[in-house]
Motif scaffolding. Structure first.
Motif, PDB file in Angstrom:
ATOM      1  N   SER A 234     -11.470  -2.772   9.232  1.00 51.83           N
ATOM      2  CA  SER A 234     -10.602  -3.693   8.488  1.00 51.83           C
ATOM      3  C   SER A 234     -10.449  -5.037   9.181  1.00 51.83           C
ATOM      4  N   ASP A 235     -10.271  -6.067   8.368  1.00 57.54           N
ATOM      5  CA  ASP A 235      -9.870  -7.385   8.866  1.00 57.54           C
ATOM      6  C   ASP A 235      -8.348  -7.512   8.839  1.00 57.54           C
ATOM      7  N   ARG A 236      -7.744  -7.060   7.734  1.00 54.08           N
ATOM      8  CA  ARG A 236      -6.279  -7.019   7.613  1.00 54.08           C
ATOM      9  C   ARG A 236      -5.880  -5.618   7.167  1.00 54.08           C
ATOM     10  N   ILE A 237      -4.624  -5.262   7.476  1.00 54.91           N
ATOM     11  CA  ILE A 237      -4.146  -3.910   7.178  1.00 54.91           C
ATOM     12  C   ILE A 237      -2.788  -4.010   6.497  1.00 54.91           C
ATOM     13  N   ALA A 238      -2.642  -3.262   5.398  1.00 55.07           N
ATOM     14  CA  ALA A 238      -1.360  -3.135   4.704  1.00 55.07           C
ATOM     15  C   ALA A 238      -0.834  -1.727   4.932  1.00 55.07           C
ATOM     16  N   VAL A 239       0.415  -1.622   5.370  1.00 55.53           N
ATOM     17  CA  VAL A 239       1.047  -0.324   5.609  1.00 55.53           C
ATOM     18  C   VAL A 239       1.992  -0.035   4.449  1.00 55.53           C
ATOM     19  N   MET A 240       1.756   1.083   3.749  1.00 54.90           N
ATOM     20  CA  MET A 240       2.572   1.445   2.595  1.00 54.90           C
ATOM     21  C   MET A 240       3.505   2.601   2.938  1.00 54.90           C
ATOM     22  N   TYR A 241       4.691   2.549   2.345  1.00 54.64           N
ATOM     23  CA  TYR A 241       5.651   3.645   2.485  1.00 54.64           C
ATOM     24  C   TYR A 241       6.421   3.779   1.183  1.00 54.64           C
ATOM     25  N   LEU A 242       6.276   4.898   0.529  1.00 58.19           N
ATOM     26  CA  LEU A 242       7.019   5.232  -0.685  1.00 58.19           C
ATOM     27  C   LEU A 242       6.888   4.139  -1.755  1.00 58.19           C
ATOM     28  N   GLY A 243       5.647   3.725  -2.026  1.00 58.26           N
ATOM     29  CA  GLY A 243       5.391   2.780  -3.105  1.00 58.26           C
ATOM     30  C   GLY A 243       5.571   1.325  -2.757  1.00 58.26           C
ATOM     31  N   LYS A 244       5.907   1.019  -1.497  1.00 59.00           N
ATOM     32  CA  LYS A 244       6.125  -0.364  -1.069  1.00 59.00           C
ATOM     33  C   LYS A 244       5.213  -0.705   0.106  1.00 59.00           C
ATOM     34  N   ILE A 245       4.845  -1.971   0.227  1.00 62.29           N
ATOM     35  CA  ILE A 245       4.169  -2.449   1.429  1.00 62.29           C
ATOM     36  C   ILE A 245       5.240  -2.881   2.416  1.00 62.29           C
ATOM     37  N   VAL A 246       5.292  -2.232   3.583  1.00 63.16           N
ATOM     38  CA  VAL A 246       6.320  -2.553   4.568  1.00 63.16           C
ATOM     39  C   VAL A 246       5.812  -3.503   5.637  1.00 63.16           C
ATOM     40  N   GLU A 247       4.485  -3.576   5.808  1.00 57.02           N
ATOM     41  CA  GLU A 247       3.924  -4.520   6.775  1.00 57.02           C
ATOM     42  C   GLU A 247       2.502  -4.870   6.366  1.00 57.02           C
TER      43      GLU A 247
END
Length: 418
Positions: A234-247
């Motif tokens: 990956s170049d960028r990373i999205a962290v998901m938790y319970l249907g939301k992107i938290v970071e």
């Protein structure tokens, strides 16, 4: 047949995919009349962009909405709300006829290589299906092009007439990749492309995806729960938790200094293959319980029921996804490795005190030390004005070390909002 490379424009790559406020709620119906009594909030308002030629990794626990998000941006599912733009065109509610031309540009690699291939069709029929569906006649004939695709993904072109049951899991995944690449797509969404494979085969498939991106200029959205795989590609990373992107951050920033407590907990779970550390004390962060039900997600910050830093504002106010550092966006009132965004709210919730018992003392001490150091550094740099200039975000009431009167005013404003 020449394959045009994507994203060769000078300067910053163009935005290929833009997602705004994307939602998907699955209705729950009961009774003879099938009345809706609730909904599963699988994806509940996410925003991100994918630029041409880059790889966006999406990580999170099982059930957080990663696969649903992948099917939404490829329009295999109809969104409940929000918009999906591809190359500046709104494709959110396009019908089957409107999506047909776009299927050439947006393809998907499915998670299970055993169920994503029709067992009654030969490999030649499966990989050649996109050409027939789109009415495309490749140069040199269909069979020659399918055999070329098989050789591109490391398979024997002579296996053209074989059936899926004659191949291993890794080979089946390569067949799925060949099918996805048949029409030279601009965007490929890979949903857990290696999770069903043996570890030795995982490396081969991951390296194949990386090589194909370099060769063909592909743009990837890779959904995975293996953080080591995501870090590699990956170049960028999205962290998901319970249907939301938290970071949402670039790879180096996220792994070097994660800012959301949930991201920090995920990173601590990654094993370090070092024999010299076999007797070292583990500093893994253990989270309490399971992910809450998406049918009735918690109020405020959805992670507050398992977070060791949760306070009252976390329970009542949902944190926005703000860019606290250049290229690093986080949705947290009390972020890690940064100054506190709600310094006036310091009383931990009871669930936070219980969660803190599962976190190593060294981790808690490191968290407090780094956050205090960043806060002091920001205060020395000039307070709120410096924060606003460097991050481009509103910083009212977020700089610790200010006057007691300012803290009191912020606390009063918070109680008014409640």
């Amino acid at each position: 047949m020449t394959i045009p490379a994507q994203g060769e424009s000078a300067g910053d790559p163009e935005i290929l995919l833009k997602v705004t406020g994307l939602q998907k709620h699955f209705p729950i119906k009961k009774g003879l009349l099938q009345r809706q009594v609730g909904a599963v909030h699988a994806v509940d308002g996410i925003d991100f962009e994918v630029r041409a030629g880059e790889t966006l990794g999406v990580v999170g626990e099982s059930g957080c909405g990663k696969s649903t998000m992948g099917r939404l941006i490829t329009r295999l599912l109809e969104p409940t709300g929000g918009t999906v733009e591809f190359e500046g065109k709104d494709i959110t509610h396009l019908g089957m006829g409107g999506m047909r031309p776009l299927r050439r540009d947006v393809q998907m690699i499915f998670q299970d290589p055993y169920s994503s291939l029709n067992p009654r069709h030969t490999i030649g029929t499966i990989v050649g299906a996109p050409f027939k569906l789109q009415g495309v006649t490749p140069e040199g004939g269909l069979k020659k092009e399918v055999q070329r695709l098989l050789s591109v993904v490391g398979l024997n072109p002579e296996h053209y007439n074989r059936y899926p049951h004659e191949f291993s899991g890794g080979q089946r995944q390569r067949i799925g990749i060949a099918r996805a690449l048949a029409l030279n797509p601009k965007l490929v969404v890979a949903d857990e492309p290696v999770s069903a494979l043996d570890v030795s085969i995982q490396a081969q498939v991951v390296n194949l995806l990386d090589d194909l991106q370099q060769e063909l200029g592909l743009t990837y959205v890779i959904i995975a729960h293996d953080l080591s795989v995501v870090r590699h590609v990956s170049d960028r990373i999205a962290v998901m938790y319970l249907g939301k992107i938290v970071e949402l951050a670039d790879r180096d920033s996220l792994y070097k200094a994660p800012m959301h407590p949930y991201t920090k907990a995920l990173m601590s779970a990654v094993p370090i293959p070092d024999p010299r550390r076999k007797d070292a004390k583990s500093e893994r962060i253990l989270l309490r319980g399971d992910v809450p039900s998406p049918i009735s997600p918690p109020s405020g910050c959805r992670f507050h029921t398992r977070c060791w830093k949760a306070t009252e504002i976390c329970r009542t106010t949902e944190p926005p996804l703000l860019e606290l550092k250049p290229g690093q966006r986080v949705a947290c009132h009390h972020p890690e490795n940064f100054e506190d965004q709600a310094p006036q709210d310091t009383v931990l919730l009871s669930v936070a005190r219980e969660a803190a018992e599962l976190v190593a003392d060294e981790v808690l001490a490191e968290s407090a030390e780094t956050s205090a150091a960043v806060a002091a550094e920001v205060a020395d740099a000039g307070g709120a004005e410096a924060v606003s200039a460097s991050t481009g975000t509103a910083s009212t009431g977020t700089v610790s070390g200010g006057s007691a009167a300012a803290d009191g005013a912020d606390a009063g404003q918070e109680s008014t909002e409640k």
